[in-house]
Design a protein around this motif. Sequence first.
Motif, PDB file in Angstrom:
ATOM      1  N   LEU A  27      33.661  30.512 -86.724  1.00 19.27           N
ATOM      2  CA  LEU A  27      33.243  29.369 -87.543  1.00 19.27           C
ATOM      3  C   LEU A  27      31.718  29.327 -87.636  1.00 19.27           C
ATOM      4  N   PHE A  28      31.209  28.892 -88.784  1.00 19.50           N
ATOM      5  CA  PHE A  28      29.756  28.923 -89.032  1.00 19.50           C
ATOM      6  C   PHE A  28      28.969  28.135 -88.000  1.00 19.50           C
ATOM      7  N   TYR A  29      29.533  27.035 -87.452  1.00 19.65           N
ATOM      8  CA  TYR A  29      28.738  26.212 -86.528  1.00 19.65           C
ATOM      9  C   TYR A  29      28.782  26.746 -85.098  1.00 19.65           C
ATOM     10  N   ARG A  33      25.018  31.981 -78.621  1.00 21.13           N
ATOM     11  CA  ARG A  33      24.231  31.897 -77.386  1.00 21.13           C
ATOM     12  C   ARG A  33      25.043  31.267 -76.255  1.00 21.13           C
ATOM     13  N   LYS A  34      26.228  30.739 -76.583  1.00 22.25           N
ATOM     14  CA  LYS A  34      27.102  30.155 -75.549  1.00 22.25           C
ATOM     15  C   LYS A  34      27.831  31.239 -74.779  1.00 22.25           C
ATOM     16  N   LEU A 236      17.502  34.483 -89.548  1.00 26.69           N
ATOM     17  CA  LEU A 236      17.097  33.073 -89.450  1.00 26.69           C
ATOM     18  C   LEU A 236      18.269  32.164 -89.075  1.00 26.69           C
ATOM     19  N   SER A 237      19.415  32.767 -88.692  1.00 25.48           N
ATOM     20  CA  SER A 237      20.659  31.983 -88.595  1.00 25.48           C
ATOM     21  C   SER A 237      20.645  30.920 -87.498  1.00 25.48           C
ATOM     22  N   ASP A 238      19.763  31.036 -86.507  1.00 28.66           N
ATOM     23  CA  ASP A 238      19.694  29.960 -85.503  1.00 28.66           C
ATOM     24  C   ASP A 238      19.399  28.613 -86.165  1.00 28.66           C
ATOM     25  N   GLN A 239      18.703  28.664 -87.326  1.00 29.02           N
ATOM     26  CA  GLN A 239      18.325  27.419 -88.005  1.00 29.02           C
ATOM     27  C   GLN A 239      19.497  26.764 -88.732  1.00 29.02           C
ATOM     28  N   THR A 240      20.658  27.490 -88.768  1.00 28.65           N
ATOM     29  CA  THR A 240      21.848  26.906 -89.427  1.00 28.65           C
ATOM     30  C   THR A 240      22.766  26.249 -88.394  1.00 28.65           C
ATOM     31  N   GLN A 313      23.156  22.920 -95.742  1.00 31.79           N
ATOM     32  CA  GLN A 313      23.106  21.520 -95.287  1.00 31.79           C
ATOM     33  C   GLN A 313      22.533  21.412 -93.870  1.00 31.79           C
ATOM     34  N   SER A 314      22.935  22.351 -92.988  1.00 33.02           N
ATOM     35  CA  SER A 314      22.440  22.224 -91.599  1.00 33.02           C
ATOM     36  C   SER A 314      20.966  22.577 -91.505  1.00 33.02           C
ATOM     37  N   THR A 315      20.470  23.475 -92.370  1.00 30.54           N
ATOM     38  CA  THR A 315      19.011  23.761 -92.326  1.00 30.54           C
ATOM     39  C   THR A 315      18.245  22.546 -92.837  1.00 30.54           C
TER      40      THR A 315
END
Length: 344
Positions: A27-29, A33-34, A236-240, A313-315
């Motif tokens: 899933l995108f969210y 890093r977990k 840049l995906s950490d920003q999403t 939206q999350s960025t």
Amino acid sequence: HMQVHPEDVSRVLNCERAHDLMPEIDLFYFSPRKIEESECVCYCVEMFDDLGLVQQWQLKRDTLTRFLLFVKKGYRDAPYHNWYHAFSVFHFSYLVIKNLRLVERGFISSLEALAFMVSCLCHDLDHRGTTNSFQMQSGTELASLYSSEGSVMERHHLAQALCILNTDGCNIFDGLTGEQYGKCLDLIRDLILATDLAHHIRLVQDQEKMASEGFDMNSTQHRQLLLFLLMTCADLSDQTKDWKVSRTTADLVYQEFFSQGDLEKAMGNAPLEMMDREKARIPDLQIQFLSHIVCPVFKILAQLFPEADCLLQSTVKNRHCWEQASAFFARKWESGHSSLDILR
Ligand SMILES: Cc1nc2ccc(C(=O)N[C@]34C[C@H]5C[C@H](C[C@H](C5)C3)C4)cc2n2c(-c3ccccc3Cl)nnc12
Ligand SMILES: [Mg+2]
Ligand SMILES: [Zn+2]
């Protein structure tokens, strides 16, 4: 030189935990890093397998495992540009290939998907936590090797990737024909070089034009611009992800930037403001970075793939959080406090 021992390989090959990918990993969210550091390599193998690439390209599990262990060892323990960054960029390539169904829908070929994922894993190999301009200004050995072509660090990351592929028992592409192998390495070269943000900035107007005109499946230029866009999105995906991930990542990036700034001052060079721990206003700098680089990139992706709108939206939400932090900071700055601690 880097060593990977046979028992490392067998331990990963026998790891049971990852054989069924954990729920929500696609899933995108989900934040990669977990995942426990010791389980990352198992999950990489499972993600390649989940997308059918192990089968499609006859990737041998022991070769793939050895390759992945060498890649993991090929990253230094810089605050941000370390193995976990590479693993999270790779995880995002898995997310977009799976969730946007890029191969089934014909946006990219299976070979391009394989090259895209491998490029994400290798794209920052042996990063030292300093920028291309630092290499040139301080005349590092990497600058003497690559400064005439530009993208100094990215050329080094590519060289490191090719070196690992040429290491005994690590050539994951030995099941490809000569033509496929050549095409795959050309793709990996172009994709790793595309992660130089200065390179991205030269292309972004063409990518915006492509998104507004509509993607042309038969256009080689559109297909190449899409792959470059996907590399930048992955980088840049950490920003999403959620605010905690976005802010923590900024913390790590500025640890690298400020260490570079300290080095530049010690060498008698004036650092960029964003590298100067005495001058940098992180919330304001992050608002600029999100506004000028991150949100535009995910806006283009969302225009091409409406299912990716949640990433945009999350960025935007994270930029809003920085705007609130900036306002809060401004009050604190007036009264003399300047560290990020107040955001904890
Ligand atoms: C959170 C966060 N902030 C970041 C703030 C700033 C910059 C940055 O390179 N800015 C620019 C600003 C202008 C035009 C170009 C070239 C240079 C001059 C330097 C870009 C990157 C940032 N970044 C990255 C990242 C992504 C790809 C490569 C390296 C990195 Cl560090 N990943 N996460 C972050
Ligand atoms: Mg890089
Ligand atoms: Zn990167």
